[in-house]
Write a protein that holds these residues in place. Sequence first.
Motif, PDB file in Angstrom:
ATOM      1  N   ARG A   1      47.419  31.566  42.048  1.00  0.00           N
ATOM      2  CA  ARG A   1      46.904  32.924  42.258  1.00  0.00           C
ATOM      3  C   ARG A   1      47.820  33.965  41.617  1.00  0.00           C
ATOM      4  O   ARG A   1      47.373  34.866  40.921  1.00  0.00           O
ATOM      5  CB  ARG A   1      46.746  33.211  43.749  1.00  0.00           C
ATOM      6  N   ILE A   2      49.120  33.842  41.862  1.00  0.00           N
ATOM      7  CA  ILE A   2      50.061  34.821  41.323  1.00  0.00           C
ATOM      8  C   ILE A   2      50.163  34.691  39.814  1.00  0.00           C
ATOM      9  O   ILE A   2      50.275  35.681  39.079  1.00  0.00           O
ATOM     10  CB  ILE A   2      51.450  34.687  41.989  1.00  0.00           C
ATOM     11  N   GLY A   3      50.097  33.433  39.317  1.00  0.00           N
ATOM     12  CA  GLY A   3      50.184  33.210  37.876  1.00  0.00           C
ATOM     13  C   GLY A   3      49.013  33.807  37.130  1.00  0.00           C
ATOM     14  O   GLY A   3      49.167  34.356  36.033  1.00  0.00           O
ATOM     15  N   ARG A   4      47.829  33.728  37.726  1.00  0.00           N
ATOM     16  CA  ARG A   4      46.631  34.304  37.103  1.00  0.00           C
ATOM     17  C   ARG A   4      46.780  35.810  36.942  1.00  0.00           C
ATOM     18  O   ARG A   4      46.455  36.372  35.896  1.00  0.00           O
ATOM     19  CB  ARG A   4      45.417  33.955  37.963  1.00  0.00           C
TER      20      ARG A   4
ATOM     21  N   ARG B   1      29.422  52.714  39.973  1.00  0.00           N
ATOM     22  CA  ARG B   1      29.241  51.787  41.093  1.00  0.00           C
ATOM     23  C   ARG B   1      29.449  50.349  40.609  1.00  0.00           C
ATOM     24  O   ARG B   1      29.152  50.028  39.464  1.00  0.00           O
ATOM     25  CB  ARG B   1      27.833  51.940  41.683  1.00  0.00           C
ATOM     26  N   ASN B   2      29.961  49.521  41.499  1.00  0.00           N
ATOM     27  CA  ASN B   2      30.157  48.084  41.236  1.00  0.00           C
ATOM     28  C   ASN B   2      31.184  47.790  40.149  1.00  0.00           C
ATOM     29  O   ASN B   2      31.212  46.668  39.629  1.00  0.00           O
ATOM     30  CB  ASN B   2      28.825  47.406  40.846  1.00  0.00           C
ATOM     31  N   LEU B   3      32.032  48.746  39.813  1.00  0.00           N
ATOM     32  CA  LEU B   3      32.997  48.498  38.747  1.00  0.00           C
ATOM     33  C   LEU B   3      33.957  47.368  39.121  1.00  0.00           C
ATOM     34  O   LEU B   3      34.240  46.493  38.309  1.00  0.00           O
ATOM     35  CB  LEU B   3      33.801  49.773  38.447  1.00  0.00           C
ATOM     36  N   THR B   4      34.437  47.385  40.358  1.00  0.00           N
ATOM     37  CA  THR B   4      35.422  46.378  40.760  1.00  0.00           C
ATOM     38  C   THR B   4      34.792  45.050  41.144  1.00  0.00           C
ATOM     39  O   THR B   4      35.501  44.047  41.290  1.00  0.00           O
ATOM     40  CB  THR B   4      36.255  46.898  41.945  1.00  0.00           C
ATOM     41  N   SER B   5      33.472  45.013  41.304  1.00  0.00           N
ATOM     42  CA  SER B   5      32.792  43.749  41.617  1.00  0.00           C
ATOM     43  C   SER B   5      31.937  43.264  40.444  1.00  0.00           C
ATOM     44  O   SER B   5      31.193  42.298  40.580  1.00  0.00           O
ATOM     45  CB  SER B   5      31.929  43.906  42.875  1.00  0.00           C
ATOM     46  N   HIS B   6      32.051  43.931  39.295  1.00  0.00           N
ATOM     47  CA  HIS B   6      31.274  43.557  38.119  1.00  0.00           C
ATOM     48  C   HIS B   6      31.541  42.095  37.755  1.00  0.00           C
ATOM     49  O   HIS B   6      32.682  41.649  37.675  1.00  0.00           O
ATOM     50  CB  HIS B   6      31.648  44.453  36.938  1.00  0.00           C
ATOM     51  N   GLY B   7      30.449  41.340  37.547  1.00  0.00           N
ATOM     52  CA  GLY B   7      30.588  39.944  37.152  1.00  0.00           C
ATOM     53  C   GLY B   7      30.665  38.967  38.306  1.00  0.00           C
ATOM     54  O   GLY B   7      30.668  37.751  38.080  1.00  0.00           O
TER      55      GLY B   7
ATOM     56  N   ASP C   1      52.526  49.324  43.621  1.00  0.00           N
ATOM     57  CA  ASP C   1      53.756  49.837  43.016  1.00  0.00           C
ATOM     58  C   ASP C   1      54.453  48.744  42.207  1.00  0.00           C
ATOM     59  O   ASP C   1      54.933  48.989  41.089  1.00  0.00           O
ATOM     60  CB  ASP C   1      54.708  50.364  44.089  1.00  0.00           C
ATOM     61  N   LEU C   2      54.520  47.536  42.763  1.00  0.00           N
ATOM     62  CA  LEU C   2      55.159  46.425  42.057  1.00  0.00           C
ATOM     63  C   LEU C   2      54.370  46.034  40.811  1.00  0.00           C
ATOM     64  O   LEU C   2      54.945  45.570  39.819  1.00  0.00           O
ATOM     65  CB  LEU C   2      55.291  45.216  42.993  1.00  0.00           C
ATOM     66  N   LEU C   3      53.068  46.236  40.848  1.00  0.00           N
ATOM     67  CA  LEU C   3      52.226  45.968  39.680  1.00  0.00           C
ATOM     68  C   LEU C   3      52.330  47.084  38.636  1.00  0.00           C
ATOM     69  O   LEU C   3      51.842  46.927  37.517  1.00  0.00           O
ATOM     70  CB  LEU C   3      50.764  45.808  40.103  1.00  0.00           C
ATOM     71  N   GLY C   4      52.941  48.191  39.001  1.00  0.00           N
ATOM     72  CA  GLY C   4      53.034  49.324  38.087  1.00  0.00           C
ATOM     73  C   GLY C   4      51.739  50.104  37.997  1.00  0.00           C
ATOM     74  O   GLY C   4      51.489  50.814  37.015  1.00  0.00           O
ATOM     75  N   ILE C   5      50.909  50.003  39.041  1.00  0.00           N
ATOM     76  CA  ILE C   5      49.604  50.655  39.056  1.00  0.00           C
ATOM     77  C   ILE C   5      49.675  51.904  39.917  1.00  0.00           C
ATOM     78  O   ILE C   5      50.147  51.870  41.056  1.00  0.00           O
ATOM     79  CB  ILE C   5      48.519  49.694  39.591  1.00  0.00           C
ATOM     80  N   VAL C   6      49.202  53.014  39.382  1.00  0.00           N
ATOM     81  CA  VAL C   6      49.290  54.298  40.069  1.00  0.00           C
ATOM     82  C   VAL C   6      48.404  54.295  41.310  1.00  0.00           C
ATOM     83  O   VAL C   6      47.249  53.846  41.275  1.00  0.00           O
ATOM     84  CB  VAL C   6      48.878  55.446  39.130  1.00  0.00           C
TER      85      VAL C   6
ATOM     86  N   PHE D   1      42.871  43.100  46.139  1.00  0.00           N
ATOM     87  CA  PHE D   1      43.429  44.118  45.248  1.00  0.00           C
ATOM     88  C   PHE D   1      44.180  43.483  44.077  1.00  0.00           C
ATOM     89  O   PHE D   1      44.101  43.982  42.947  1.00  0.00           O
ATOM     90  CB  PHE D   1      44.362  45.059  46.015  1.00  0.00           C
ATOM     91  N   LEU D   2      44.917  42.401  44.325  1.00  0.00           N
ATOM     92  CA  LEU D   2      45.649  41.735  43.246  1.00  0.00           C
ATOM     93  C   LEU D   2      44.686  41.255  42.170  1.00  0.00           C
ATOM     94  O   LEU D   2      44.921  41.467  40.967  1.00  0.00           O
ATOM     95  CB  LEU D   2      46.444  40.556  43.800  1.00  0.00           C
ATOM     96  N   ASP D   3      43.603  40.645  42.579  1.00  0.00           N
ATOM     97  CA  ASP D   3      42.645  40.085  41.629  1.00  0.00           C
ATOM     98  C   ASP D   3      41.902  41.178  40.863  1.00  0.00           C
ATOM     99  O   ASP D   3      41.894  41.206  39.627  1.00  0.00           O
ATOM    100  CB  ASP D   3      41.660  39.195  42.378  1.00  0.00           C
ATOM    101  N   ARG D   4      41.304  42.106  41.589  1.00  0.00           N
ATOM    102  CA  ARG D   4      40.473  43.128  40.947  1.00  0.00           C
ATOM    103  C   ARG D   4      41.285  44.108  40.110  1.00  0.00           C
ATOM    104  O   ARG D   4      40.865  44.520  39.025  1.00  0.00           O
ATOM    105  CB  ARG D   4      39.682  43.877  42.015  1.00  0.00           C
ATOM    106  N   ALA D   5      42.450  44.496  40.610  1.00  0.00           N
ATOM    107  CA  ALA D   5      43.269  45.459  39.876  1.00  0.00           C
ATOM    108  C   ALA D   5      43.750  44.879  38.558  1.00  0.00           C
ATOM    109  O   ALA D   5      43.735  45.560  37.523  1.00  0.00           O
ATOM    110  CB  ALA D   5      44.463  45.888  40.727  1.00  0.00           C
ATOM    111  N   THR D   6      44.168  43.612  38.565  1.00  0.00           N
ATOM    112  CA  THR D   6      44.668  43.009  37.329  1.00  0.00           C
ATOM    113  C   THR D   6      43.543  42.724  36.340  1.00  0.00           C
ATOM    114  O   THR D   6      43.767  42.758  35.132  1.00  0.00           O
ATOM    115  CB  THR D   6      45.466  41.723  37.624  1.00  0.00           C
TER     116      THR D   6
END
Length: 340
Positions: free
Chosen positions: A315-318, A190-196, A144-149, A65-70
């Motif tokens: 990971r967190i820095g990215r 479909r595949n929006l979060t796995s695109h690329g 929530d910490l990322l500010g993502i609804v 979730f951290l990777d795909r959401a950001t």
Amino acid sequence: MGCNLRDLATPHPVDLSDFNGQRVAVDAFLLAYQFITSLRKRGEGADGGPLTDSNGHPVSHLMGFLDRATIMIESGIDPVFVFDGRPHDLKMETLASRKSRKDDAKEKWDRAVADEDWTTAQKLGSQIVSYTREMVAETRAMLDLLGIVNIEAPMEAEGAAAVRCARGDVDAVASQDWDTLLYGAPVMVRNLTSHGTKKFGRMVHAERIVLAELLDENGLTYEQLVDLGIMVGTDFHPGIKGIGPKTGLKLIREFGTIEEICIAKGKELPERLQEIRAIFRNHPISGEPIANPGMCDEDGLRKMLVDGHDFSERRIGRALNRMEAAGRLRSGGQTSLFDF
């Protein structure tokens, strides 16, 4: 996963940039299972279970979730992650069947681990994972910490997301579940979060499916599409034996409704048909408006992921760099317009 309508759809290839400035509802549970089934312990002596921190706590879901959401945020997308609520009692048979298969796989996995048969254990690892309530709570706390609804649906996540899309609260629904269209989502991605990314050596590309196009191309009304899905089989009913998407399409065009098809073909009418129809046509959602996105709390995120779960600085820095590039990073006492 519900009903497969792929043969009826004409997907349009899209890029993440096509959704720049748009709010997209994301089916969180299906996404979570992608993460916990793919991000697992592998290699010599690994049992194929989920990745864990130094305390043995699963972290695959948080990593994913951290990777795909950001990535979505950096691409200009405003995601709204929707989590499943309480399942309808009509889904209990499907859930029981899934649990039975998981229990069988767990027995085989236990034997493989006991025998140090790591090859077999790793193959079975994806079949025994669970996305627990604790993991859901952790995911939502991180978002929530990322500010993502993120919101919890009264029932099915893709159902609530579809209704929100039909009402104009979001621009599209990102899900792998074709039932999203049965719930009436005007636009499914479909595949929006796995695109690329790559799957089985092939590059994965996002696809947009437009409900109005699907109906027009197949000569169906929305109500007929729902009936077609029920005949083929959904999470709420196994379907009518001998009817697949192609046969079902031919029959629904000819006879119009499930009732008429069952009369003409001597088939048994699905039990609780009107309830199943209502689940798709009038799916419940919360009456509360969707909140606005916020700023990423860097200190809080570091405390949760680095201090709490051994995430690496890389990971967190990215992730933080992506949030900063989108103007969504708050450090210390810094405030912005997103806070008001």
